[in-house]
Design an enzyme around this catalytic site. Structure first.
Site, PDB file in Angstrom:
ATOM      1  N   LYS A 202     -59.261 -20.025  26.060  1.00  0.00           N
ATOM      2  CA  LYS A 202     -59.801 -21.018  26.998  1.00  0.00           C
ATOM      3  C   LYS A 202     -59.500 -20.504  28.401  1.00  0.00           C
ATOM      4  CE  LYS A 202     -59.342 -25.946  28.205  1.00  0.00           C
ATOM      5  NZ  LYS A 202     -58.315 -27.026  28.326  1.00  0.00           N
ATOM      6  N   HIS A 221     -50.970 -34.194  27.328  1.00  0.00           N
ATOM      7  CA  HIS A 221     -51.350 -34.003  25.919  1.00  0.00           C
ATOM      8  C   HIS A 221     -50.379 -33.033  25.248  1.00  0.00           C
ATOM      9  CE1 HIS A 221     -52.870 -30.448  27.947  1.00  0.00           C
ATOM     10  NE2 HIS A 221     -52.914 -29.834  26.774  1.00  0.00           N
ATOM     11  N   ASP A 223     -50.820 -29.698  22.492  1.00  0.00           N
ATOM     12  CA  ASP A 223     -51.910 -28.854  21.975  1.00  0.00           C
ATOM     13  C   ASP A 223     -51.994 -29.018  20.456  1.00  0.00           C
ATOM     14  OD1 ASP A 223     -52.247 -27.972  24.564  1.00  0.00           O
ATOM     15  OD2 ASP A 223     -51.394 -25.974  24.213  1.00  0.00           O
ATOM     16  N   HIS A 277     -47.503 -31.933  27.883  1.00  0.00           N
ATOM     17  CA  HIS A 277     -47.686 -31.270  29.176  1.00  0.00           C
ATOM     18  C   HIS A 277     -48.970 -31.729  29.860  1.00  0.00           C
ATOM     19  CE1 HIS A 277     -49.681 -28.820  26.095  1.00  0.00           C
ATOM     20  NE2 HIS A 277     -50.453 -28.323  27.033  1.00  0.00           N
TER      21      HIS A 277
END
Ligand code: OGA
Ligand code: NI
Length: 335
Positions: A202, A221, A223, A277
């Protein structure tokens, strides 16, 4: 044309001191209000060139239990390879919009690959100040070059070179994480799907934002990958949550930032923790980052590794296929 890309909105709001209300976070999320200043704690930094492997294992294991995130230096990926990766990504995002749209995500498709802006259902309709590009970089059988920029021309070769080098680091990380739990060296990677592990690249592009005190780049969120290995540019912005506070992650030239994701948390039966994070944005500078999400193949069943479960440590998670986990996560459904 409807303004969809944050990069366009940013270029129009350059001379203003406001941002569209869609981007203004609620007060309990605003970085100006919620960031811990005068940090006394710092995300651990681990030197992978230390000849004492036991020490590396101990440090990685501790960081993964306490923080769920750490930085690694002397990881073996040449500076030049990382510099080029950043250069081609930057050149892509600086192309005119029409050129970037050539690799846009396919509307309505389940596939997340391509150039895009919104990733998942937004909480309270609020938007993140960030555009992105997603595409798989490994294994070759899973790559779809349709989503790889043709411009700059060296994009492909550069990304392939990085992927090749990153595999070495990823294998080492899985080995250390296994040993840190008293497992055989290959057990963590095997649990993640072994050689079928998917490397999803990404690129995040966070344009300058007139009100960085009110907006967020990527909202808080964890991961859903197993492990995420990230290259940042020199503009700080990543924050991690620990013991009720948000801490800034310091920029260290040439370091890689390693995040424990949900799948390793599950495999380890929560011995290792998936780090919560988010990212902040900057008033004058463009922040970019290149996370690679190491994900199990869709059909891989993920649950706590049996050796880590016993009467005192009952399984803390359901065992389910990664594709089912991903569906629930993206649609904000219970797991
Ligand atoms: C992400 C992410 C962090 C960063 O894209 O999942 O957490 O530093 N990015 O850009
Ligand atoms: Ni993330």
């Amino acid at each position: 044309m409807e303004l969809e890309r944050v990069q366009q909105i940013a270029s129009l709001s350059k001379c203003m001191d406001t941002i569209p209300t869609d981007y203004i976070r609620s007060e309990n999320e605003q970085p100006a209000v919620t960031t811990f200043h005068g940090a006394v704690l710092e995300v651990p930094v681990i030197d992978l060139s230390d000849p004492d492997e036991g020490k590396i294992v101990g440090l990685i294991s501790e960081a993964s239990r306490e923080w769920g995130i750490f930085q690694v230096v002397n990881h073996g990926i040449p500076e030049e390879v990382m510099r080029k990766l950043q250069q081609v990504g930057k050149e892509f995002f600086e192309l005119p919009l029409e050129e970037k749209e050539l690799v846009a995500k396919i509307p309505g498709s389940q596939n997340i690959e391509g150039y895009g802006t919104r990733l998942q259902k937004e909480v309270e309709g609020k938007k993140g100040w960030v555009d992105h590009l997603f595409h798989i970089i490994w294994p070759p059988s899973a790559i779809n070059y349709r989503f790889w920029p043709k411009n700059p021309p060296s994009y492909r070769e550069t990304s392939e070179d990085y992927a090749k080098r990153l595999r070495g680091v990823a294998d080492k990380m899985f080995e250390y994480l296994s040993k840190g739990l008293g497992l055989e060296p290959s057990e963590m990677k095997d649990g993640m799907g072994g050689e079928d592990l998917i490397y999803m690249m990404k690129i995040n592009y966070y344009p300058p934002c007139p009100r960085p005190d009110l907006a967020l780049g990527v909202v808080a969120h964890t991961d859903m990958s197993g492990l995420t290995i990230l290259v940042p540019n020199e503009v700080p912005g990543l924050q991690v949550f620990k013991d009720d506070y948000w801490y800034d992650v310091k920029y260290i030239p040439n370091a890689l930032i390693v995040h424990i994701g949900d799948q390793i948390q599950i495999l380890s039966n929560a011995k290792y923790k998936s780090v919560f994070h988010r990212t902040t944005v900057n008033k004058e500078m463009t922040r970019m980052s290149w996370p690679v999400f190491l994900e199990p193949p869709p059909e891989q069943e993920i649950g706590p590794i049996p050796k880590l479960v016993n009467e005192e440590n009952p399984p803390k998670f359901k065992t389910k296929k990664f594709k089912d986990y991903a569906y629930c996560k993206l649609n904000k459904l219970p797991q």
